[in-house]
Design an enzyme around this catalytic site. Structure first.
Site, PDB file in Angstrom:
ATOM      1  N   CYS A  31       8.267   5.943   3.497  1.00  0.00           N
ATOM      2  CA  CYS A  31       7.543   5.169   2.687  1.00  0.00           C
ATOM      3  C   CYS A  31       7.023   5.731   1.206  1.00  0.00           C
ATOM      4  O   CYS A  31       6.454   6.819   1.317  1.00  0.00           O
ATOM      5  CB  CYS A  31       6.319   4.794   3.468  1.00  0.00           C
ATOM      6  SG  CYS A  31       4.999   3.843   2.451  1.00  0.00           S
ATOM      7  N   CYS A  43       4.959  -5.522   2.595  1.00  0.00           N
ATOM      8  CA  CYS A  43       5.514  -4.376   3.444  1.00  0.00           C
ATOM      9  C   CYS A  43       5.390  -5.150   4.741  1.00  0.00           C
ATOM     10  O   CYS A  43       4.387  -5.557   5.328  1.00  0.00           O
ATOM     11  CB  CYS A  43       4.290  -3.015   3.338  1.00  0.00           C
ATOM     12  SG  CYS A  43       5.017  -1.913   4.528  1.00  0.00           S
ATOM     13  N   CYS A  94      11.887   4.532   1.210  1.00  0.00           N
ATOM     14  CA  CYS A  94      11.836   3.279   1.308  1.00  0.00           C
ATOM     15  C   CYS A  94      11.031   2.700  -0.295  1.00  0.00           C
ATOM     16  O   CYS A  94      10.194   3.074  -0.563  1.00  0.00           O
ATOM     17  CB  CYS A  94      10.941   2.628   2.463  1.00  0.00           C
ATOM     18  SG  CYS A  94      10.540   0.879   2.439  1.00  0.00           S
ATOM     19  N   CYS A  99       8.882  -2.510  -0.925  1.00  0.00           N
ATOM     20  CA  CYS A  99       7.702  -3.417  -1.735  1.00  0.00           C
ATOM     21  C   CYS A  99       8.056  -3.278  -3.138  1.00  0.00           C
ATOM     22  O   CYS A  99       7.498  -4.280  -3.954  1.00  0.00           O
ATOM     23  CB  CYS A  99       6.354  -2.663  -1.224  1.00  0.00           C
ATOM     24  SG  CYS A  99       6.148  -0.931  -1.472  1.00  0.00           S
ATOM     25  N   CYS A 118      -2.499   3.650  10.007  1.00  0.00           N
ATOM     26  CA  CYS A 118      -3.078   4.531  10.985  1.00  0.00           C
ATOM     27  C   CYS A 118      -2.896   5.772  10.783  1.00  0.00           C
ATOM     28  O   CYS A 118      -1.950   6.231  10.345  1.00  0.00           O
ATOM     29  CB  CYS A 118      -2.586   4.056  12.481  1.00  0.00           C
ATOM     30  SG  CYS A 118      -2.971   2.346  12.751  1.00  0.00           S
ATOM     31  N   ASN A 164       1.419   4.431  14.832  1.00  0.00           N
ATOM     32  CA  ASN A 164       1.359   4.031  13.288  1.00  0.00           C
ATOM     33  C   ASN A 164       2.618   3.331  12.824  1.00  0.00           C
ATOM     34  O   ASN A 164       3.592   3.897  12.965  1.00  0.00           O
ATOM     35  CB  ASN A 164       1.229   5.547  12.690  1.00  0.00           C
ATOM     36  CG  ASN A 164       1.127   5.305  11.200  1.00  0.00           C
ATOM     37  OD1 ASN A 164       0.597   4.185  10.510  1.00  0.00           O
ATOM     38  ND2 ASN A 164       1.607   6.172  10.193  1.00  0.00           N
ATOM     39  N   GLY A 165       2.454   2.386  12.367  1.00  0.00           N
ATOM     40  CA  GLY A 165       3.632   1.617  11.657  1.00  0.00           C
ATOM     41  C   GLY A 165       3.492   0.084  12.279  1.00  0.00           C
ATOM     42  O   GLY A 165       2.351  -0.478  12.809  1.00  0.00           O
ATOM     43  N   GLY A 167      -7.580   5.313   8.064  1.00  0.00           N
ATOM     44  CA  GLY A 167      -8.176   3.995   8.785  1.00  0.00           C
ATOM     45  C   GLY A 167      -9.582   4.327   9.166  1.00  0.00           C
ATOM     46  O   GLY A 167      -9.840   5.672   9.663  1.00  0.00           O
ATOM     47  N   TYR A 208       0.195   6.379  -2.802  1.00  0.00           N
ATOM     48  CA  TYR A 208      -1.562   5.982  -2.551  1.00  0.00           C
ATOM     49  C   TYR A 208      -2.153   6.613  -1.245  1.00  0.00           C
ATOM     50  O   TYR A 208      -3.175   7.121  -1.429  1.00  0.00           O
ATOM     51  CB  TYR A 208      -1.527   4.690  -2.435  1.00  0.00           C
ATOM     52  CG  TYR A 208      -2.959   4.130  -2.102  1.00  0.00           C
ATOM     53  CD1 TYR A 208      -4.059   4.009  -2.966  1.00  0.00           C
ATOM     54  CD2 TYR A 208      -3.009   3.579  -1.046  1.00  0.00           C
ATOM     55  CE1 TYR A 208      -5.035   3.483  -2.557  1.00  0.00           C
ATOM     56  CE2 TYR A 208      -4.135   3.171  -0.613  1.00  0.00           C
ATOM     57  CZ  TYR A 208      -5.201   3.203  -1.064  1.00  0.00           C
ATOM     58  OH  TYR A 208      -6.508   2.871  -0.634  1.00  0.00           O
ATOM     59  N   SER A 231      -7.356   8.380  -5.760  1.00  0.00           N
ATOM     60  CA  SER A 231      -5.750   8.313  -5.379  1.00  0.00           C
ATOM     61  C   SER A 231      -5.104   8.522  -6.988  1.00  0.00           C
ATOM     62  O   SER A 231      -4.007   9.011  -6.956  1.00  0.00           O
ATOM     63  CB  SER A 231      -5.290   7.260  -4.810  1.00  0.00           C
ATOM     64  OG  SER A 231      -5.922   6.051  -5.437  1.00  0.00           O
TER      65      SER A 231
HETATM   66  P1  AMP Z   1      -5.570  -4.342  -6.615  1.00  0.00           P
HETATM   67  O1  AMP Z   1      -6.911  -4.368  -7.020  1.00  0.00           O
HETATM   68  O2  AMP Z   1      -5.594  -5.574  -5.432  1.00  0.00           O
HETATM   69  O3  AMP Z   1      -4.498  -4.365  -7.459  1.00  0.00           O
HETATM   70  O4  AMP Z   1      -5.391  -2.970  -5.699  1.00  0.00           O
HETATM   71  C1  AMP Z   1      -5.138  -1.840  -6.427  1.00  0.00           C
HETATM   72  C2  AMP Z   1      -5.864  -0.878  -5.966  1.00  0.00           C
HETATM   73  O5  AMP Z   1      -5.855  -0.645  -4.691  1.00  0.00           O
HETATM   74  C3  AMP Z   1      -5.316   0.642  -6.551  1.00  0.00           C
HETATM   75  O6  AMP Z   1      -6.341   1.105  -7.098  1.00  0.00           O
HETATM   76  C4  AMP Z   1      -4.842   1.248  -5.514  1.00  0.00           C
HETATM   77  O7  AMP Z   1      -5.242   2.676  -5.443  1.00  0.00           O
HETATM   78  C5  AMP Z   1      -5.406   0.566  -4.125  1.00  0.00           C
HETATM   79  N1  AMP Z   1      -4.333   0.321  -3.226  1.00  0.00           N
HETATM   80  C6  AMP Z   1      -2.917   0.472  -3.388  1.00  0.00           C
HETATM   81  N2  AMP Z   1      -2.338  -0.001  -2.266  1.00  0.00           N
HETATM   82  C7  AMP Z   1      -3.205   0.118  -1.427  1.00  0.00           C
HETATM   83  C8  AMP Z   1      -3.531  -0.277   0.293  1.00  0.00           C
HETATM   84  N3  AMP Z   1      -2.184  -0.528   0.712  1.00  0.00           N
HETATM   85  N4  AMP Z   1      -4.359  -0.562   0.528  1.00  0.00           N
HETATM   86  C9  AMP Z   1      -5.590  -0.229  -0.013  1.00  0.00           C
HETATM   87  N5  AMP Z   1      -5.720   0.086  -1.372  1.00  0.00           N
HETATM   88  C10 AMP Z   1      -4.509  -0.049  -2.022  1.00  0.00           C
HETATM   89 FE1  SF4 Z   2       6.218   1.776   2.093  1.00  0.00          FE
HETATM   90 FE2  SF4 Z   2       6.495  -0.346   0.690  1.00  0.00          FE
HETATM   91 FE3  SF4 Z   2       8.461   0.499   2.375  1.00  0.00          FE
HETATM   92 FE4  SF4 Z   2       6.078  -0.657   3.300  1.00  0.00          FE
HETATM   93  S1  SF4 Z   2       7.554  -1.567   1.924  1.00  0.00           S
HETATM   94  S2  SF4 Z   2       7.049   1.301   4.018  1.00  0.00           S
HETATM   95  S3  SF4 Z   2       4.548   0.248   1.627  1.00  0.00           S
HETATM   96  S4  SF4 Z   2       7.553   1.715   0.510  1.00  0.00           S
END
Ligand code: AMP
Ligand code: SF4
Length: 474
Positions: free
Chosen positions: A247, A393, A448, A451, A12, A112-113, A38, A253, A294
């Protein structure tokens, strides 16, 4: 032991302002700048001498405030939120800010969180007679504040309530007397304080300050409660600061490239990650391209350091939402197809380095490798500007369950085979930390990394309830 570690769906953006006659309008622009955090709901609450006024709805900021609604939100203070939610967290009742009206004074909260002990607290509160209206963690805080009515000063009630929460939380709270801002003891989610003339502003990201012409003052500190009212700004602690754990995915990203988190510009950090990647791997190739949007910063960095020219190899349609918003894998795959197209003239007959910021399920990388090859690329080398994501996460970021994460229990070679790339390289964890370059001397440079490592900075409760599972709690 948790049966299946679930990831979260509650990214968020929050915004707040105190002391400006155009509080609602400014909040609108601030939320617009935070829209990438969001897209499923937005809301603003203002305060004037008559009390709190609210307008919120499902959709983008400009859809929710498409008519005259903003002008009905009178007052010189406001809070707002843009919200991403999973299917089960949807519904207008979950759109924030939440407003609680009572004879002892009204209160509005946006968050947010993710609070990892929310289920436990909720059960406790329900046993004591609280009736919840939403699935949201945010409501837990409001009930805790109300429960401590024996404590006369409101700020002490808020402090007591905040001290019972565990996990990641950046709160903005608007009461009839003030704007309260709180950051969890690890500082997991970004939250910055700014100044706009005599008015104070607060936002999840500093890009919201630029759009309204405010100056960034500082980050809200871990464990800090800031109280802003007509007497000025006052800072207290509701908990001692724990090890700072901002984070990492915000740098990788989420955050907008023009935002700064704790004084570090996101675009520059991503570019340094790309440069570092180019030092960690040697690839013979003709062009470097980034997955929009990104990954562009990291791709530019990779190109600069490797000397391989940067090209626009992929184009993104402006009019399709983030692939993640699509609920099913099948729809996500269609989403990727709709969203990105290769530039045939750039990649045809070329050895291509494709830079992405992260791999979650592998859907995006796999489709892009295929797309680039179909457009004539002779080789596609995938380089990822962060380490492999292996754990979910619990702090408010949607990176899925551990069984859906492609890198959990797979070697890099196995992932490479699955996405059908000619080579696959991830940035090392040290490379990422050094490139982001936070000066913190605390663990992991105050970031952090859970993940990427499975090492969580807070306790994780066995009954941690994820936003998309919350209906089962009632
Ligand atoms: P995937 O296709 O599932 O491997 O997702 C990877 C893509 O999702 C990458 O291009 C990232 O830019 C994007 N991405 C990474 N983390 C997130 C997230 N938490 N929510 C939405 N998109 C994400
Ligand atoms: Fe961010 Fe990953 Fe930590 Fe979640 S687990 S707060 S996505 S660094």
């Amino acid at each position: 032991m948790l049966a299946e570690l679930r990831g979260l769906n509650e990214e968020c953006g929050v915004f707040g302002i105190w002391g400006h006659e155009d509080a609602a309008q400014i909040s609108y622009y601030g939320l617009h700048a935070l829209q990438h955090r969001g897209q499923e709901g937005a809301g603003i609450v203002t305060k004037d001498s008559k009390g709190l006024h609210v307008h919120k709805g499902e959709g983008l900021v400009n859809e929710v405030f498409s008519g005259d609604e903003i002008n009905s939100l009178t007052g010189n203070a406001a809070i707002g939120q843009v919200r991403y939610s999973s299917e089960n967290g949807r519904g207008i009742e979950n759109v924030q800010p939440l407003v609680f009206r009572s004879t002892t004074g009204s209160l509005s909260v946006a968050h947010n969180g993710n609070i990892v002990n929310a289920a436990e607290l909720r059960e406790h509160l329900e046993r004591q007679g609280s009736i919840f209206q939403t699935n949201s963690d945010t409501e837990v805080l409001a009930h805790l504040i109300k429960r401590s009515n024996g404590t006369p000063r409101q700020r002490d009630r808020v402090k007591k309530a905040l001290s019972m929460l565990r996990g990641a939380f950046a709160f903005v709270i608007l009461t009839e007397d003030g704007l309260l801002i709180a950051q969890d003891p690890n500082g997991l989610r970004p939250l910055s304080l700014g100044k706009m003339g005599d008015a104070w502003v607060v936002a999840s990201e500093t890009c919201a300050f630029d759009i309204i012409g405010a100056q960034s003052v500082r980050s809200v500190e871990p464990g800090e409660l800031i109280i802003i009212n007509d007497q000025g700004l006052h800072s207290e602690r509701f908990a001692p600061a724990a090890d700072s754990a901002m984070c990492s995915m915000e740098y990788v990203y989420f955050a907008r490239p023009d935002s700064d988190i704790d004084g570090i510009n996101i675009h520059s950090a991503r570019k340094r990650c790309g440069k570092r990647l180019a030092r960690e791997v040697q690839i013979e190739a003709d062009v470097v391209t980034g997955v929009p949007d990104s990954s562009i910063s990291a791709a530019i960095g990779f190109s600069e350091e490797s000397g391989i020219p940067y090209e626009l190899g992929l184009i993104k349609s402006r009019y399709v939402g983030r692939t993640f918003i699509q609920p099913s894998q099948e729809l996500r795959e269609q989403g990727v197809k709709m969203k990105l197209s290769p530039v045939r003239q750039v990649v045809n007959g070329k050895r291509v380095v494709m830079v992405d910021d992260s791999i979650v399920r592998g859907t995006t990388s796999k489709r892009i490798v295929k797309m680039l090859k179909e457009a004539g690329a002779t080789e596609v080398h995938v380089v990822i500007a962060s380490p492999p994501l292996v754990s979910p996460c619990f702090y408010g970021v949607d990176i899925s369950t551990d069984s859906e994460l492609i890198a959990t229990n797979r070697s890099i070679e196995e992932i490479r085979e699955l996405i059908e790339a000619d080579s696959l390289t991830f940035l090392s964890p040290e490379g990422m930390l050094e490139s982001i370059g936070r000066p913190d001397k605390t663990k992991n440079c105050g970031q952090c990394l859970a993940c990427f490592t499975g090492d969580y900075p807070t306790e994780i409760y066995a009954d941690t309830v994820m936003p998309h599972e919350k209906e089962t709690v009632r």
